[in-house]
Design a protein around this motif. Structure first.
Motif, mmCIF file in Angstrom:
data_model
loop_
_atom_site.group_PDB
_atom_site.id
_atom_site.type_symbol
_atom_site.label_atom_id
_atom_site.label_comp_id
_atom_site.label_asym_id
_atom_site.label_seq_id
_atom_site.Cartn_x
_atom_site.Cartn_y
_atom_site.Cartn_z
ATOM 1 N N GLY A 23 0.781 -1.220 0.000
ATOM 2 C CA GLY A 23 0.000 0.000 0.000
ATOM 3 C C GLY A 23 0.814 1.272 0.000
ATOM 4 O O GLY A 23 1.929 1.334 -0.513
ATOM 5 N N SER A 24 0.271 2.297 0.617
ATOM 6 C CA SER A 24 0.820 3.650 0.570
ATOM 7 C C SER A 24 1.835 3.884 1.677
ATOM 8 O O SER A 24 1.922 3.139 2.650
ATOM 9 C CB SER A 24 -0.313 4.668 0.710
ATOM 10 N N ASN A 25 2.605 4.975 1.522
ATOM 11 C CA ASN A 25 3.321 5.558 2.642
ATOM 12 C C ASN A 25 2.755 6.959 2.858
ATOM 13 O O ASN A 25 1.736 7.326 2.271
ATOM 14 C CB ASN A 25 4.838 5.540 2.434
ATOM 15 N N ALA A 26 3.407 7.760 3.682
ATOM 16 C CA ALA A 26 2.847 9.069 4.025
ATOM 17 C C ALA A 26 2.710 9.985 2.810
ATOM 18 O O ALA A 26 1.843 10.861 2.790
ATOM 19 C CB ALA A 26 3.705 9.742 5.097
ATOM 20 N N CYS A 122 18.742 -7.873 9.469
ATOM 21 C CA CYS A 122 17.866 -7.205 8.509
ATOM 22 C C CYS A 122 16.523 -6.939 9.159
ATOM 23 O O CYS A 122 16.225 -7.442 10.238
ATOM 24 C CB CYS A 122 17.691 -8.036 7.244
ATOM 25 N N TYR A 123 15.708 -6.108 8.477
ATOM 26 C CA TYR A 123 14.354 -5.867 8.963
ATOM 27 C C TYR A 123 13.348 -6.012 7.832
ATOM 28 O O TYR A 123 13.664 -5.790 6.654
ATOM 29 C CB TYR A 123 14.222 -4.492 9.641
ATOM 30 N N ASP A 124 12.140 -6.382 8.200
ATOM 31 C CA ASP A 124 11.026 -6.499 7.262
ATOM 32 C C ASP A 124 10.518 -5.090 6.955
ATOM 33 O O ASP A 124 10.044 -4.382 7.838
ATOM 34 C CB ASP A 124 9.928 -7.338 7.905
ATOM 35 N N THR A 125 10.604 -4.702 5.685
ATOM 36 C CA THR A 125 10.223 -3.339 5.291
ATOM 37 C C THR A 125 8.832 -3.276 4.672
ATOM 38 O O THR A 125 8.461 -2.257 4.075
ATOM 39 C CB THR A 125 11.257 -2.768 4.304
ATOM 40 N N SER A 126 8.038 -4.348 4.837
ATOM 41 C CA SER A 126 6.806 -4.477 4.047
ATOM 42 C C SER A 126 5.551 -3.933 4.714
ATOM 43 O O SER A 126 4.466 -4.024 4.128
ATOM 44 C CB SER A 126 6.575 -5.958 3.721
ATOM 45 N N LEU A 127 5.653 -3.362 5.924
ATOM 46 C CA LEU A 127 4.447 -2.969 6.660
ATOM 47 C C LEU A 127 3.995 -1.569 6.259
ATOM 48 O O LEU A 127 4.105 -0.605 7.014
ATOM 49 C CB LEU A 127 4.686 -3.074 8.164
ATOM 50 N N TYR A 128 3.483 -1.476 5.043
ATOM 51 C CA TYR A 128 2.973 -0.220 4.493
ATOM 52 C C TYR A 128 1.521 -0.011 4.943
ATOM 53 O O TYR A 128 0.978 -0.778 5.738
ATOM 54 C CB TYR A 128 3.083 -0.245 2.967
ATOM 55 N N MET A 129 0.902 1.022 4.416
ATOM 56 C CA MET A 129 -0.474 1.360 4.798
ATOM 57 C C MET A 129 -1.448 0.578 3.931
ATOM 58 O O MET A 129 -2.074 1.113 3.018
ATOM 59 C CB MET A 129 -0.698 2.870 4.666
ATOM 60 N N ASP A 130 -1.563 -0.711 4.236
ATOM 61 C CA ASP A 130 -2.448 -1.590 3.479
ATOM 62 C C ASP A 130 -3.872 -1.582 4.018
ATOM 63 O O ASP A 130 -4.712 -2.363 3.560
ATOM 64 C CB ASP A 130 -1.901 -3.025 3.527
ATOM 65 N N ASP A 131 -4.142 -0.696 4.959
ATOM 66 C CA ASP A 131 -5.393 -0.710 5.713
ATOM 67 C C ASP A 131 -6.300 0.466 5.402
ATOM 68 O O ASP A 131 -7.329 0.640 6.060
ATOM 69 C CB ASP A 131 -5.058 -0.664 7.209
ATOM 70 N N LEU A 132 -5.963 1.307 4.427
ATOM 71 C CA LEU A 132 -6.676 2.575 4.254
ATOM 72 C C LEU A 132 -8.135 2.389 3.862
ATOM 73 O O LEU A 132 -8.956 3.279 4.090
ATOM 74 C CB LEU A 132 -5.948 3.435 3.224
ATOM 75 N N GLN A 133 -8.461 1.252 3.298
ATOM 76 C CA GLN A 133 -9.850 0.996 2.905
ATOM 77 C C GLN A 133 -10.690 0.518 4.080
ATOM 78 O O GLN A 133 -11.920 0.401 3.962
ATOM 79 C CB GLN A 133 -9.899 -0.039 1.775
ATOM 80 N N ILE A 134 -10.064 0.257 5.219
ATOM 81 C CA ILE A 134 -10.767 -0.262 6.396
ATOM 82 C C ILE A 134 -11.213 0.902 7.272
ATOM 83 O O ILE A 134 -10.439 1.821 7.543
ATOM 84 C CB ILE A 134 -9.857 -1.223 7.187
ATOM 85 N N VAL A 135 -12.444 0.873 7.741
ATOM 86 C CA VAL A 135 -12.991 1.968 8.548
ATOM 87 C C VAL A 135 -12.592 1.840 10.014
ATOM 88 O O VAL A 135 -12.194 2.815 10.650
ATOM 89 C CB VAL A 135 -14.524 2.005 8.425
ATOM 90 N N ASP A 136 -12.668 0.642 10.543
ATOM 91 C CA ASP A 136 -12.452 0.425 11.977
ATOM 92 C C ASP A 136 -10.959 0.344 12.296
ATOM 93 O O ASP A 136 -10.220 -0.443 11.686
ATOM 94 C CB ASP A 136 -13.138 -0.877 12.393
ATOM 95 N N ASP A 137 -10.503 1.147 13.265
ATOM 96 C CA ASP A 137 -9.081 1.181 13.614
ATOM 97 C C ASP A 137 -8.587 -0.166 14.119
ATOM 98 O O ASP A 137 -7.466 -0.593 13.789
ATOM 99 C CB ASP A 137 -8.817 2.248 14.688
ATOM 100 N N ALA A 138 -9.361 -0.836 14.940
ATOM 101 C CA ALA A 138 -8.933 -2.120 15.499
ATOM 102 C C ALA A 138 -8.756 -3.160 14.399
ATOM 103 O O ALA A 138 -7.782 -3.928 14.393
ATOM 104 C CB ALA A 138 -9.935 -2.598 16.538
ATOM 105 N N GLU A 139 -9.682 -3.172 13.453
ATOM 106 C CA GLU A 139 -9.568 -4.123 12.342
ATOM 107 C C GLU A 139 -8.359 -3.799 11.478
ATOM 108 O O GLU A 139 -7.623 -4.698 11.038
ATOM 109 C CB GLU A 139 -10.847 -4.085 11.492
ATOM 110 N N ALA A 140 -8.134 -2.507 11.237
ATOM 111 C CA ALA A 140 -6.976 -2.086 10.448
ATOM 112 C C ALA A 140 -5.677 -2.503 11.135
ATOM 113 O O ALA A 140 -4.749 -3.008 10.490
ATOM 114 C CB ALA A 140 -7.007 -0.573 10.250
ATOM 115 N N ALA A 141 -5.615 -2.279 12.439
ATOM 116 C CA ALA A 141 -4.411 -2.631 13.184
ATOM 117 C C ALA A 141 -4.168 -4.138 13.154
ATOM 118 O O ALA A 141 -3.020 -4.590 13.042
ATOM 119 C CB ALA A 141 -4.521 -2.133 14.620
ATOM 120 N N ARG A 142 -5.230 -4.916 13.222
ATOM 121 C CA ARG A 142 -5.081 -6.383 13.161
ATOM 122 C C ARG A 142 -4.512 -6.816 11.815
ATOM 123 O O ARG A 142 -3.719 -7.771 11.742
ATOM 124 C CB ARG A 142 -6.426 -7.067 13.414
ATOM 125 N N LEU A 143 -4.905 -6.125 10.732
ATOM 126 C CA LEU A 143 -4.378 -6.470 9.413
ATOM 127 C C LEU A 143 -2.860 -6.287 9.375
ATOM 128 O O LEU A 143 -2.125 -7.180 8.929
ATOM 129 C CB LEU A 143 -5.032 -5.608 8.337
#
Length: 379
Positions: A23-26, A122-143
């Motif tokens: 997904g996106s970054n800032a 090394c570090y995993d660099t893949s945790l982008y903003m894949d949650d922007l289509q989700i309304v609920d913060d808790a559900e987004a955070a779980r993703l």
């Protein structure tokens, strides 16, 4: 042949695939699932080959054709300034000619004894903003937490999270709260001890960053990357604020078009970790910069993203820079490009002691890419 000419230059574009859409970054929209790997292969007149990432056009390559190796590369200084477009291919070629891994040649250049076998955090660099289509913060955070779990299963033991949702993609307050919820969820998922890095891509300002770091203090953030556009006064303020609260969070910067004063700020301790890009800065330049930062006690974690190839060549810098902190890992599979002997285990990249960068090309796939999207030059 001691000093052969470069007798053939081939360029082609390979394309790879990430395990999932990114997904996106800032600042930017969705990054997608594809990676593009432009490669040049050099062949000397005695038949030895080396290849590496390269954005040269045919006219540039034509000026290299017929040059002798010693005119463009030497063991004491690396690639000559005029030829750094071909930096990675020339280092690979040097390793192939000397039957040594690049990290051994690079360590000799910087005056460091390379540790063997070479293991690079090394570090995993893949945790982008894949949650922007989700309304609920808790559900987004779980993703995002579930994506961190995927990275853990691949072998990662450090994770970088994109923050800055309130910079562009969400209303400011809502985006900030989502960022915080995501950090909490990832920490809960991976446990209390593994490093978490935050990357704001210059999307926020000083006060917002302070708020986020305060709200995630319980999550023991390892570093904050590109918190805002480079500014010595703001760095100093953030440094004093962190120290006053006994938050041992490192400040990292330099991925993008870095301020020319960044190295000076690293020297005086305003910035802890310098992250110049692997390819825009170059391997040879990184060896010089890394040696300088070593003398100052600053740390390095070179940036790369979107090439796949950087996962492997970046690891070789670790053998030549004492304060190399982390390798960025951009998970992908690229048909035609293979990395035999490399593996990711318990948060470390195991680097093979094979000549050059230890990478190989599938002849049929590269030749097809060269013929369809690239060029071939021969003496």
């Amino acid at each position: 042949m001691e000093n052969p000419r470069i007798a053939a230059i081939e360029w082609g574009l390979l394309e790879g695939e990430r395990p999932r859409m990114v997904g996106s970054n800032a600042r930017l929209g969705a990054h997608g699932s594809r990676v593009r790997v432009p490669l040049v292969r050099l062949t000397t007149e005695d038949g030895i080959r080396g290849f590496g990432l390269c954005h040269a056009v045919e006219e540039q390559a034509a000026t290299l054709l017929g040059r002798r190796i010693n005119d463009v590369f030497d063991a004491q200084h690396g690639t000559a300034i005029s030829w750094q477009t071909f930096d990675y291919a020339l280092w690979d070629l040097a390793g192939q000619r000397q039957k040594q891994p690049v990290y051994v040649l690079a360590a000799a250049m910087t005056g460091i004894k390379a540790t063997e076998p070479l293991r690079v955090p090394c570090y995993d660099t893949s945790l982008y903003m894949d949650d922007l289509q989700i309304v609920d913060d808790a559900e987004a955070a779980r993703l995002i937490a579930s994506e961190a779990r995927e990275g853990y299963e691949r072998g990662h033991r450090a994770f970088k999270i994109k923050i800055g949702r309130g910079s562009r993609h969400m209303p400011l307050e809502q985006g900030i709260q989502r960022d915080i919820a995501v950090v909490h969820a990832v920490r809960k998922e991976i446990g209390p001890d593994l490093p978490i890095m935050l990357d704001a891509n210059n999307g926020y300002n000083l006060n917002i960053i302070k708020h986020i770091l305060q709200e995630t203090a319980q999550d023991t953030v390892f570093w904050i990357e590109e918190p805002f556009h480079e500014d010595a006064i703001l760095y100093e303020d953030l440094r004093e604020w962190l120290e006053a609260r006994q938050l041992s969070i490192l400040i990292s910067d330099g991925e993008g078009v870095a301020d020319p004063h960044l190295l000076e700020w690293a020297r005086i301790g305003l910035v802890d970790v310098v992250q110049y890009d692997l390819f825009s800065h170059g391997f040879t330049s990184w060896l010089s910069t890394g040696s300088q930062l070593d003398r100052w006690g600053a740390r390095v974690a070179p940036h790369h993203y979107g090439t796949h190839y950087g996962n492997y060549v970046g690891a070789h810098l670790a053998g030549a820079i004492q304060n190399f902190l982390y390798l960025e890992w951009d998970e992908a599979t690229t048909p035609g490009l293979s990395a035999p002997g490399y593996s990711l285990q318990e948060g470390q990249v195991h680097v093979p002691a094979t000549p050059g960068f230890g990478l190989s090309l599938d002849e049929a796939i590269f030749s097809k890419a060269r013929d369809e999207s690239g060029f071939s030059l021969r003496l």
